[in-house]
Structures are given as structure tokens and as C-alpha cells.
Design a protein around this motif. Structure first.
Motif, PDB file in Angstrom:
ATOM      1  N   LEU A 415       0.220  -1.110  -0.022  1.00  0.00           N
ATOM      2  CA  LEU A 415       0.053  -0.223  -0.412  1.00  0.00           C
ATOM      3  C   LEU A 415       1.041   1.205  -0.069  1.00  0.00           C
ATOM      4  CD1 LEU A 415      -2.727   1.159   0.344  1.00  0.00           C
ATOM      5  CD2 LEU A 415      -2.750   0.795   2.724  1.00  0.00           C
ATOM      6  N   ALA A 416       1.453   1.342   0.727  1.00  0.00           N
ATOM      7  CA  ALA A 416       2.868   2.971   0.567  1.00  0.00           C
ATOM      8  C   ALA A 416       3.334   2.605  -0.208  1.00  0.00           C
ATOM      9  CB  ALA A 416       3.663   2.050   2.649  1.00  0.00           C
ATOM     10  N   ARG A 417       3.788   1.518  -1.460  1.00  0.00           N
ATOM     11  CA  ARG A 417       4.424   2.056  -2.814  1.00  0.00           C
ATOM     12  C   ARG A 417       3.553   2.692  -3.511  1.00  0.00           C
ATOM     13  NH1 ARG A 417       6.973  -3.708  -0.894  1.00  0.00           N
ATOM     14  NH2 ARG A 417       9.201  -2.753  -1.141  1.00  0.00           N
ATOM     15  N   LYS A 418       2.396   2.137  -3.753  1.00  0.00           N
ATOM     16  CA  LYS A 418       1.167   1.850  -4.066  1.00  0.00           C
ATOM     17  C   LYS A 418       1.555   3.615  -4.233  1.00  0.00           C
ATOM     18  CE  LYS A 418      -3.224   0.799  -5.758  1.00  0.00           C
ATOM     19  NZ  LYS A 418      -4.789  -0.811  -5.581  1.00  0.00           N
ATOM     20  N   LEU A 419       1.234   4.591  -3.071  1.00  0.00           N
ATOM     21  CA  LEU A 419       0.745   5.445  -2.557  1.00  0.00           C
ATOM     22  C   LEU A 419       2.017   6.692  -2.612  1.00  0.00           C
ATOM     23  CD1 LEU A 419      -0.710   5.390   0.710  1.00  0.00           C
ATOM     24  CD2 LEU A 419      -2.106   5.890  -1.417  1.00  0.00           C
ATOM     25  N   LYS A 420       2.941   6.011  -3.475  1.00  0.00           N
ATOM     26  CA  LYS A 420       4.650   6.143  -3.641  1.00  0.00           C
ATOM     27  C   LYS A 420       4.924   7.034  -1.751  1.00  0.00           C
ATOM     28  CE  LYS A 420       3.168   7.454  -8.216  1.00  0.00           C
ATOM     29  NZ  LYS A 420       3.248   9.188  -9.001  1.00  0.00           N
ATOM     30  N   LEU A 421       5.042   5.966  -1.395  1.00  0.00           N
ATOM     31  CA  LEU A 421       5.493   7.050   0.176  1.00  0.00           C
ATOM     32  C   LEU A 421       7.201   6.063   0.363  1.00  0.00           C
ATOM     33  CD1 LEU A 421       2.411   6.785   1.816  1.00  0.00           C
ATOM     34  CD2 LEU A 421       3.989   8.588   1.597  1.00  0.00           C
ATOM     35  N   ILE A 422       7.099   4.923   0.024  1.00  0.00           N
ATOM     36  CA  ILE A 422       8.207   3.888  -0.198  1.00  0.00           C
ATOM     37  C   ILE A 422       9.108   3.824  -1.203  1.00  0.00           C
ATOM     38  CG2 ILE A 422       9.417   1.800   0.486  1.00  0.00           C
ATOM     39  CD1 ILE A 422       7.372   1.045   2.590  1.00  0.00           C
ATOM     40  N   PRO A 423       9.895   4.038  -1.793  1.00  0.00           N
ATOM     41  CA  PRO A 423      11.312   4.261  -0.174  1.00  0.00           C
ATOM     42  C   PRO A 423      11.428   5.690  -0.158  1.00  0.00           C
ATOM     43  CG  PRO A 423      12.189   4.916  -2.607  1.00  0.00           C
ATOM     44  CD  PRO A 423      10.684   4.071  -3.210  1.00  0.00           C
ATOM     45  N   ALA A 424      12.123   6.159   0.380  1.00  0.00           N
ATOM     46  CA  ALA A 424      12.375   7.612   0.679  1.00  0.00           C
ATOM     47  C   ALA A 424      12.698   8.246   0.219  1.00  0.00           C
ATOM     48  CB  ALA A 424      13.469   7.916   1.956  1.00  0.00           C
ATOM     49  N   SER A 425      13.255   8.495  -1.246  1.00  0.00           N
ATOM     50  CA  SER A 425      12.942   9.706  -2.442  1.00  0.00           C
ATOM     51  C   SER A 425      12.281   9.029  -3.148  1.00  0.00           C
ATOM     52  CB  SER A 425      14.113   8.798  -2.767  1.00  0.00           C
ATOM     53  OG  SER A 425      13.956   7.742  -4.142  1.00  0.00           O
ATOM     54  N   ALA A 426      10.396   8.651  -2.706  1.00  0.00           N
ATOM     55  CA  ALA A 426       9.973   8.102  -3.556  1.00  0.00           C
ATOM     56  C   ALA A 426       8.869   9.816  -3.374  1.00  0.00           C
ATOM     57  CB  ALA A 426       8.459   7.460  -2.792  1.00  0.00           C
ATOM     58  N   GLU A 427       8.256  10.199  -4.403  1.00  0.00           N
ATOM     59  CA  GLU A 427       7.078  11.641  -4.565  1.00  0.00           C
ATOM     60  C   GLU A 427       6.517  11.525  -3.609  1.00  0.00           C
ATOM     61  OE1 GLU A 427       4.178  13.224  -7.709  1.00  0.00           O
ATOM     62  OE2 GLU A 427       4.803  11.120  -8.542  1.00  0.00           O
ATOM     63  N   ALA A 617      -5.950  16.598 -11.791  1.00  0.00           N
ATOM     64  CA  ALA A 617      -5.111  15.944 -11.926  1.00  0.00           C
ATOM     65  C   ALA A 617      -5.184  15.981 -10.217  1.00  0.00           C
ATOM     66  CB  ALA A 617      -3.753  16.542 -12.326  1.00  0.00           C
ATOM     67  N   GLU A 618      -4.846  17.323  -9.639  1.00  0.00           N
ATOM     68  CA  GLU A 618      -4.787  17.782  -8.293  1.00  0.00           C
ATOM     69  C   GLU A 618      -5.945  16.464  -7.243  1.00  0.00           C
ATOM     70  OE1 GLU A 618      -2.328  21.274  -8.250  1.00  0.00           O
ATOM     71  OE2 GLU A 618      -4.107  21.715  -7.466  1.00  0.00           O
ATOM     72  N   LEU A 619      -7.817  16.665  -7.816  1.00  0.00           N
ATOM     73  CA  LEU A 619      -7.873  16.295  -7.130  1.00  0.00           C
ATOM     74  C   LEU A 619      -8.234  14.918  -7.866  1.00  0.00           C
ATOM     75  CD1 LEU A 619     -11.313  18.417  -8.303  1.00  0.00           C
ATOM     76  CD2 LEU A 619     -10.226  18.319  -5.665  1.00  0.00           C
ATOM     77  N   LYS A 620      -7.945  14.676  -8.342  1.00  0.00           N
ATOM     78  CA  LYS A 620      -7.458  12.664  -8.572  1.00  0.00           C
ATOM     79  C   LYS A 620      -6.432  11.860  -7.656  1.00  0.00           C
ATOM     80  CE  LYS A 620      -7.171   9.318 -12.536  1.00  0.00           C
ATOM     81  NZ  LYS A 620      -6.588   9.065 -13.802  1.00  0.00           N
ATOM     82  N   GLU A 621      -5.899  13.014  -7.776  1.00  0.00           N
ATOM     83  CA  GLU A 621      -4.298  12.301  -7.138  1.00  0.00           C
ATOM     84  C   GLU A 621      -4.570  12.230  -5.576  1.00  0.00           C
ATOM     85  OE1 GLU A 621      -0.801  13.881  -9.667  1.00  0.00           O
ATOM     86  OE2 GLU A 621      -0.605  14.366  -8.085  1.00  0.00           O
ATOM     87  N   LEU A 622      -5.683  13.364  -4.961  1.00  0.00           N
ATOM     88  CA  LEU A 622      -6.067  13.108  -3.373  1.00  0.00           C
ATOM     89  C   LEU A 622      -7.038  12.720  -3.309  1.00  0.00           C
ATOM     90  CD1 LEU A 622      -5.978  17.158  -2.868  1.00  0.00           C
ATOM     91  CD2 LEU A 622      -4.375  16.116  -2.185  1.00  0.00           C
ATOM     92  N   ARG A 623      -7.826  12.196  -3.959  1.00  0.00           N
ATOM     93  CA  ARG A 623      -9.118  11.118  -3.935  1.00  0.00           C
ATOM     94  C   ARG A 623      -8.769   9.508  -4.088  1.00  0.00           C
ATOM     95  NH1 ARG A 623     -11.105  11.933  -8.568  1.00  0.00           N
ATOM     96  NH2 ARG A 623     -12.645  14.164  -7.805  1.00  0.00           N
ATOM     97  N   ASP A 624      -7.575   9.658  -5.015  1.00  0.00           N
ATOM     98  CA  ASP A 624      -6.703   8.456  -4.779  1.00  0.00           C
ATOM     99  C   ASP A 624      -6.235   8.151  -3.344  1.00  0.00           C
ATOM    100  OD1 ASP A 624      -6.066   8.434  -8.398  1.00  0.00           O
ATOM    101  OD2 ASP A 624      -7.800   7.951  -7.605  1.00  0.00           O
ATOM    102  N   MET A 625      -5.570   9.053  -2.898  1.00  0.00           N
ATOM    103  CA  MET A 625      -5.134   9.269  -1.549  1.00  0.00           C
ATOM    104  C   MET A 625      -5.651   8.908  -0.858  1.00  0.00           C
ATOM    105  SD  MET A 625      -2.106  11.298  -0.354  1.00  0.00           S
ATOM    106  CE  MET A 625      -1.129  11.676  -1.348  1.00  0.00           C
ATOM    107  N   VAL A 626      -7.257   9.865  -1.022  1.00  0.00           N
ATOM    108  CA  VAL A 626      -8.148   9.788   0.547  1.00  0.00           C
ATOM    109  C   VAL A 626      -8.963   8.177   0.726  1.00  0.00           C
ATOM    110  CG1 VAL A 626     -10.475  10.470   1.421  1.00  0.00           C
ATOM    111  CG2 VAL A 626      -8.950  12.068   1.123  1.00  0.00           C
TER     112      VAL A 626
END
Length: 636
Positions: A415-427, A617-626
Motif C-alpha cells: 500500500l505504501a509503494r502504491k501511495l508512493k511513500l516508499i522508498p524515502a526518495s518517492a514522490e 489532476a490534483e483532485l484525482k490524486e487526492l481522491r486516490d490518496m483519501v
């Protein structure tokens, strides 16, 4: 209507203070002002609309404020709207009434309560045109100066409150929509009143259309006229109170309508209870979503705390199992050493037994000791087997716990890789390390470390995402308002362009008229030249009579002809130059206006598309994250 609160225009002063309620068409139930709280009632059938209840309001002469011939009304003044148009429950009630009215009258198009929260100018114009057409079927909405025509039409209909012209530019804005909504509600009431007055029969009609209605019949009219004449005679004689007449009139009306006062009281009590229940349900419905979200949040927090406690218990249980396994291993090693020692002792004793001679007593003693040692060996073997079995069970349980923990950890990493939280250099990691690394030394201190490392940054990110969402929503609203303003400006510029085209058409007509005038002048000069030629020929015939005189006259005529021709050509060039400059100026101005409008339109479209793309674009990313956060919370 209360006589004390009504405007009394009589010349005579009030002789007796009258604070009672007028009993003309009055009922035991309370009445509210027409501009007070709005009562929304369900539509009735065609028969029930024509039947005016005894307990309703009736605009009759006896109940109206009396005016003397010497009384004067004040001039037109600005009246403040007493309705609570900035009260949210009242506005929602008005929106609901407007939506029900449009659906009942067959409004062309879909209209819901959600759409009426903040409608656009186009939707408002369609609603206004539909409602006004119920009063005037031939009505057509004007195409220009809408912001001036609509307030003027409302004033012509008698709307008592001022509606500004600027409110027509942004109808759906939060500060202007309540006033416009109040005007629409007043227009709906006017339509209902107009419809009911169209369907009413004559006041003194003795015939019915099949359904006998007492209130529109002769008996009620006689009672009402008798009461009116009697109270008016008393009033002209100097009376200001009419308790006896009101009581007698009320008694006759109750007798005529067979009024059951007990039933009325029970119905009033039931109506009050139902109103209280409706208000309570409305308040609960408004707080339902917030309470549900808060309950869900508390439930998720409780589940998270339980999961954390369960994880801590597993860690402590694992530590205990490791300690027990180490103790059992030490006991097993000690037991193995003891067994080795016993085997060596047995071999030594066996050697002694083989090499030495013993007495029977020694043999009995040796056998007894051997049996005791054998029993000790058997008991130690059983203890060793039980310890090994216990250690095996504990290792199996520990392996299962490790498998579950590793599965949860793998799901978290996925889930963290899907959210681009891993690794530390992720987006989305922002330089933070959200990865949980498995180590042999795993305890409460490690859990606290991971809580500080992962949980707190995630909460901060969620709060930042919520703030960014609110900012984007506000930005979107401002851009929509700017777009609506630009559209209105484009419409104004289009009207100006139409006016310029009309001016160009007029100039074309003037040019054509000037060309026709020039053609007529040329014909006139051609006829003059022809006459001069004839005259020249006549002079040539008379050359024998006076050649010199004829030559001089011919020269003078030729000079005059050339002068006139030169002046005519000069005037023609001047007119042509003036018309050409006028046309050039108008054409260049029109070209500049069209180019400016096209540039403005392109710029607005480009800005609008860019803002929409960025927002999407921003709403889609934020909606996916939420959604991922919600899925994670549900999984936990």
C-alpha cells in the motif's frame, strides 16, 4: 388581523383600547403575518382549492383596516424585508417549496433541491420565465438588459421590497441568492392567488356546479353581510369594540358548520406535536452525517488502539516464548550432559562388574541401584520428550505469528509503494522513511519508534491534504465566478458589435444615396454640355454675323465649362475620400474589437482548461490518496 396593530385611518380617535383579535372570519387557531414565518403546505385537489375553510384567512371588508376620506397614505418608501432570508433552515424551506411548485406545474427540465442551492443565471432566467408565463401565457423573456427588466417587472406586479440590479449579475452567490429566492417565493404566492381567484365563483351565486359548498353559498353570505352591516352601523355610531356581535357571529358560524371544539383542540394539539416532531427530525437530519462520521472515526480509533494492544501482547508473548525456549534448551543441554555422565558411570560400573567378583549382597545392591538408575533415566527421558514436544508447539505458534505479522507488513509495504511513500526518495515521502524493517530485536521501544517515524507524519500529511482540498475548492468557486463574469462581458461586447454592424449598414445606405446623387449630377452636367454644344453649333451658323463676338463667347463658355467640371471633380474626390476614411475607421475599429474579443475568449478558455486540468489532476490524486487511507483504515 388585530385592530390594535392595523393602521387606523379614521378621523375619530380610538375611544376604547381594543387589544382583542378580530372575530371576523377568525378561528381559535393562531394566525401569523403574511410576511412572517413561511408555512409550506401540500397541494390540494381542484375541489379542495376552491373550498375556503372556515378557519382560514378571508380578505373581507369587515376585517380590513378602515380608511376615512380624510386619511392619506404615505408616498413610496423603501421597506425592509422582515423575512429571515439569511436563516439557513428558512432558506432550505423556501428551496423545497420552489422545487415542489416547479415539479407540480410541469417545469420543462430536471430541477432538484441540490441544483437550487446555488443556481446559475441561466437556470434562474428559465425558472423566472416559467413562473411568469403562468401569469401571462404570452410572456417572452427580453433578450437585452435582463438585470433591469426583471426588477422592473417585479415592481410592476407589486413586489414590496427592492431587488438591486447588481444581484442579477451573480444570482447564485451566497449573498444575493436569498433575496432572489424570496422574490421567487412571492411570485409563486402571486401565481397561486391568481389561480384561486380565476377559479372562484360569483360571490352571490345561488347555484353550484354539482358539489354543494356552504361557504360559497347563500347562508354564509347572508351571515357575513348581516354581521358586516351591523358592525359598520355600530362603528358609525361611535363604537370601537364589537364583542357581542363577534360572539354572536362566531356562534352562528359554528352552528352552520357543525364545529366540534373538542375535535378542534385535539387536532391543534396533534398539529403542534407533529410540528415539534418535524423540527426535531430536521435538526437530527442535519447532524446525522456529522455524527455518523464522528462515530466512525471513534470506532476506527478504538479498533486501531485494540490492534496496537493486540500487537503489544503478541510481542510480549513472543518474548516469553523465546525466554522459555532458551530455558528449555539449557535444561535439554544439562539433561544431555547428565545422560552422558550416567552412561560413562554405567560403562565404568559394567567394567568393574566384569573384572571384579562380587558377593550376592553386592549383586543385589548393584541391581537395585541399576533399577533406580534405570527409573531415573526413564523419567528423565519422558521429561526430555515432553520438553521437546512443548518446544515444538511453541515454535509452531511462533512461526504462525511471524507469518501473520509478515503478511500485514507486506500489505503495508504494498500500500505504501502504491501511495508512493516508499522508498524515502518517492514522490509523496518528502524525504521520510515509511518502511518498517524486520529485526531480531523487536519490542515496545521499536513500536514507539515506528509510531513516531510513520504514524505522526501520516497524520500531518492527511491534515495537509485536507487543507489543500479546501483551498482548491475555494479556488474553483472563485474561478467559476470569474468565468460567469467574463461570459456576461462577452455578451455585452457581442451586443456592442451588433450595434456597430447596424451603424455600418446605415453608412452603406448613406454611401449608396451619395453615389446616386453624384450620378444625377453627372447627368445634369451632361445635359448642360449638350446644350452648350448646340449653342456652339448655333454660333458657328451665325459666324458670318459676328465671328469675333462668337469666338469670345465660345472661349468664355469653354472656360466656364472647365471651371465647373473641375469643381465637380474636386467635390466628388472630397466626398469619396471622406466616405473612404469613415469606412476605413469603422472597419479597423470593428476588426480590433473582434480581435480583442477573440483574444479574450481564447485566453479565458485556455485559463479555464488549464485550471480544470490542474484541478482534475490534483483532485484525482487526492481522491486516490483519501480512498487508499480509507481502505487502509477499513483493513485495520
Amino acid at each position: 388581523m388585530s385592530r390594535a396593530s392595523s393602521s387606523r385611518q379614521s378621523v375619530l380617535p380610538l375611544r376604547v383600547a381594543d387589544s382583542r383579535m378580530s372575530m371576523v372570519n377568525a378561528t381559535p387557531q393562531s394566525k401569523e403575518s403574511a410576511l412572517g414565518k413561511l408555512n409550506i403546505t401540500k397541494p390540494q385537489s381542484g375541489t379542495s382549492e376552491r373550498r375556503t375553510s372556515f378557519f382560514g384567512k378571508r380578505a373581507s371588508g369587515a376585517g380590513m383596516p378602515r380608511n376615512s376620506t380624510f386619511g392619506t397614505f404615505g408616498g413610496p418608501e423603501k421597506i425592509k424585508d422582515p423575512r429571515p432570508l439569511h436563516d439557513k433552515p428558512f432558506v432550505q424551506q423556501c428551496i423545497k417549496q420552489l422545487c415542489e411548485f416547479l415539479s407540480e406545474r410541469g417545469f420543462p427540465g430536471t430541477m432538484s433541491v441540490k441544483c437550487l442551492q446555488s443556481p446559475s443565471t441561466k437556470e434562474f432566467l428559465k425558472i423566472f420565465e416559467f413562473i411568469y408565463s403562468l401569469l401571462d401565457p404570452t410572456f417572452q423573456l427580453p433578450t437585452s438588459k435582463i438585470e433591469e427588466e426583471i426588477p422592473r417587472m417585479l415592481r410592476d406586479l407589486g413586489y414590496p421590497f427592492a431587488l438591486s440590479k447588481s444581484s442579477m449579475y451573480s444570482v447564485g452567490a451566497p449573498h444575493t441568492w436569498p433575496q432572489v429566492l424570496g422574490a421567487l417565493i412571492w411570485l409563486i404566492d402571486t401565481v397561486k392567488l391568481f389561480s384561486s381567484m380565476k377559479e372562484q365563483d360569483l360571490l352571490f351565486s345561488d347555484f353550484s356546479d354539482g358539489n354543494f359548498e356552504i361557504e360559497d353559498g347563500v347562508e354564509f353570505n347572508k351571515l357575513f353581510l348581516d354581521y358586516t352591516s351591523e358592525t359598520y352601523n355600530r362603528f358609525m355610531q361611535g363604537a370601537d369594540t364589537f364583542e357581542e356581535e363577534d360572539q354572536e357571529y362566531l356562534t352562528k358560524l359554528k352552528r352552520l358548520y357543525n364545529v366540534d371544539e373538542t375535535l378542534l383542540e385535539s387536532l391543534a394539539e396533534k398539529h403542534r406535536v407533529l410540528n415539534d416532531e418535524v423540527e426535531r427530525l430536521e435538526k437530527e437530519s442535519q447532524a446525522d452525517r456529522l455524527m455518523a462520521k464522528r462515530t466512525e472515526k471513534l470506532k476506527l480509533q478504538t479498533d486501531q488502539q485494540k490492534l496496537q494492544d493486540y500487537r503489544n501482547n503478541l510481542e510480549s508473548f513472543k518474548t516469553n516464548l523465546v525466554n522459555k525456549a532458551s530455558g528449555i534448551s539449557e535444561e535439554l543441554e544439562a539433561t544431555v550432559l547428565q545422560v552422558e555422565t550416567l552412561k560413562q558411570e554405567q560403562s565404568r560400573l559394567q567394567h568393574i562388574l566384569v573384572n571384579q567378583k562380587f558377593s550376592p549382597a553386592d549383586i543385589e545392591r548393584i541391581n537395585r541401584e541399576r533399577n533406580e538408575l534405570q527409573q531415573t533415566i526413564n523419567s528423565q527421558s519422558r521429561s526430555l520428550e515432553e520438553a521437546e514436544q512443548h518446544m515444538w508447539n511453541e515454535e509452531i505458534a511462533l512461526a504462525k505469528v511471524k507469518e501473520r505479522v509478515e503478511a500485514k507488513l507486506a500489505e503495508y509495504h504494498k500500500l505504501a509503494r502504491k501511495l508512493k511513500l516508499i522508498p524515502a526518495s518517492a514522490e509523496n515521502a518528502c524525504g521520510r522513511d515509511f518502511e518498517i524493517k524486520v529485526s531480531a530485536e523487536y519490542g515496545p521501544s521499536t513500536i514507539a519508534q515506528y509510531k513516531v517515524q510513520i504514524q505522526n507524519p501520516l497524520r500531518n500529511m492527511i491534515s495537509e491534504v485536507d487543507e489543500e482540498l479546501s483551498k482548491l475548492a475555494n479556488k474553483k468557486l472563485s474561478l467559476e465566478e470569474v468565468l460567469e463574469q467574463v461570459n456576461s462581458n462577452v455578451a455585452d461586447k457581442t451586443n456592442d458589435m451588433k450595434q456597430l454592424k447596424e451603424q455600418i449598414r446605415r453608412l452603406d445606405e448613406q454611401l449608396e444615396y451619395g453615389m446616386q446623387e453624384c450620378a444625377r449630377e453627372e447627368e445634369k452636367w451632361a445635359s448642360d454640355v449638350e446644350s452648350m454644344e448646340n449653342h456652339r453649333k448655333l454660333l458657328e451658323k451665325r459666324i458670318t454675323d459676328g465671328y469675333d463676338n462668337a469666338v469670345e463667347q465660345l472661349k468664355a463658355a469653354q472656360q466656364q465649362y472647365h471651371l465647373v467640371l473641375q469643381e465637380t471633380n474636386e467635390e466628388r474626390r472630397t466626398v469619396a475620400n471622406n466616405l473612404h476614411s469613415v469606412f476605413t475607421t469603422a472597419t479597423s475599429h470593428l476588426t480590433n474589437v473582434e480581435k480583442f474579443l477573440e483574444d479574450q475568449q481564447k485566453r479565458v478558455d485556455r485559463v479555464y482548461k488549464e485550471s480544470l486540468q490542474e484541478d482534475e489532476a490534483e483532485l484525482k490524486e487526492l481522491r486516490d490518496m483519501v480512498e487508499s487511507y480509507i481502505a487502509k483504515a477499513d483493513a485495520l
